[in-house]
Write an enzyme that holds these catalytic residues in place. Structure first.
Site, PDB file in Angstrom:
ATOM      1  N   ARG A  50       0.913  -1.252   0.089  1.00  0.00           N
ATOM      2  CA  ARG A  50      -0.095   0.041  -0.101  1.00  0.00           C
ATOM      3  C   ARG A  50       1.088   1.209  -0.149  1.00  0.00           C
ATOM      4  NH1 ARG A  50      -4.755  -1.391   4.627  1.00  0.00           N
ATOM      5  NH2 ARG A  50      -5.487  -3.506   3.474  1.00  0.00           N
ATOM      6  N   ASP A  52       1.946   5.112  -0.406  1.00  0.00           N
ATOM      7  CA  ASP A  52       1.770   6.494   0.528  1.00  0.00           C
ATOM      8  C   ASP A  52       1.312   7.258  -0.846  1.00  0.00           C
ATOM      9  OD1 ASP A  52       1.666   5.382   2.856  1.00  0.00           O
ATOM     10  OD2 ASP A  52       3.741   6.251   3.248  1.00  0.00           O
ATOM     11  N   TYR A 111      12.515  -1.112  -4.175  1.00  0.00           N
ATOM     12  CA  TYR A 111      12.246   0.291  -4.278  1.00  0.00           C
ATOM     13  C   TYR A 111      13.565   1.059  -4.991  1.00  0.00           C
ATOM     14  CZ  TYR A 111       8.012  -0.392  -1.611  1.00  0.00           C
ATOM     15  OH  TYR A 111       6.736  -0.566  -1.137  1.00  0.00           O
ATOM     16  N   ARG A 202      11.759   5.949   3.268  1.00  0.00           N
ATOM     17  CA  ARG A 202      11.805   7.255   3.236  1.00  0.00           C
ATOM     18  C   ARG A 202      12.582   7.964   4.736  1.00  0.00           C
ATOM     19  NH1 ARG A 202       5.853   9.259   2.978  1.00  0.00           N
ATOM     20  NH2 ARG A 202       6.872  11.329   3.442  1.00  0.00           N
TER      21      ARG A 202
END
Length: 257
Positions: A50, A52, A111, A202
């Site tokens: 999921r 952001d 990622y 992040r």
């Protein structure tokens, strides 16, 4: 009901993230609305992760259950027709077993984070990268990142609202490279793990940026990790620049095509 795996690409700019929202545009909402145009009923799809608000994807994976036995290519083409003008596209589609699950069958997520170093504001890259207006020491960031590789309690680097049952994860790799582009020097962070905590990537990048800027010593990343305290984390960088690149499965549903 036949089950299909969908490889989804999206530009997260202006979207509330993956998860369906009652009053905001989302990736899940866009795909489910397109599915309802093909088979008029309520659709609920599941995804590998999921993401952001503001986060992008090149290779998000989701699955859906259909009543009709669709040819996978025709299903992807029909979905892309109804997704216009949303910033969402179905890159691939494959028929999978009824018990296959986009999230629970996954064994790896990869990622990419793109950080652009230049003084001038972004124009063409706006929303696609995180811009900082100072140079960064890539070697120092690599030294700091080395402390994060492996099996650790990542409490320091997860959001306070993270719903994961445990902060203990294994980070398989974290590679950092400087790439010269027409827009300027881009620092690319590539990460791989079976799964990630909420805001973990992040939090890593925001902390490592402080190392590259000289505000942190690389060994302070180790100290922050060992503190197991969210307050010890560096700044959490903005979502612009973060991409879910791919999801790995024991048997790639898209490879057999």
């Amino acid at each position: 009901m036949p089950r299909y795996a969908l490889k989804v690409e999206y530009d997260g700019t202006g979207l509330a993230g993956w998860q369906r929202q009652a009053d905001q545009p989302s990736v899940q909402g866009a795909v489910e609305a397109a599915l309802a145009r093909l088979e008029p009923r309520d659709h609920t799809i599941a995804a590998a992760g999921r993401t952001d608000a503001g986060v992008h994807a090149r290779g998000q994976v989701a699955h859906c259950d259909m009543e009709k036995d669709w040819d996978p290519f025709r299903l992807s083409e029909a979905l892309n027709h109804h997704l216009k003008p949303a910033r969402v596209a179905i890159r691939d589609c494959a028929r999978v077993e009824d018990d296959w699950h986009a999230r629970f069958s996954a064994r790896e997520r990869r990622y990419l984070f793109r950080l652009l170093t230049r003084r001038a504001p972004c124009t063409m890259e706006a929303g696609q990268v995180w811009r900082v207006n100072h140079r960064l020491d890539v070697d120092a960031m690599r030294a700091g990142a080395a402390h994060l590789i492996g099996h650790h309690d990542f409490t320091t680097f997860r959001s306070s609202i993270c719903q994961a049952a445990s902060p203990v994860k294994t980070l398989d790799s974290l590679e950092i490279d400087a790439v010269e582009t027409d827009a300027g020097t881009e620092i690319q962070f590539r990460l791989a793990a079976r799964s990630f905590l909420h805001n973990q990537v992040r939090s890593f990048v925001g902390t490592l940026e402080r190392v590259g800027a000289g505000s942190w010593h690389p060994d302070q990343v180790r100290d922050a990790l060992e503190a197991r305290d969210r307050a010890a984390c560096g700044p959490v960088c903005p979502p612009q620049g973060l991409y879910l690149m791919s999801v790995g499965y024991p048997d790639d549903p898209f490879a057999a095509k």
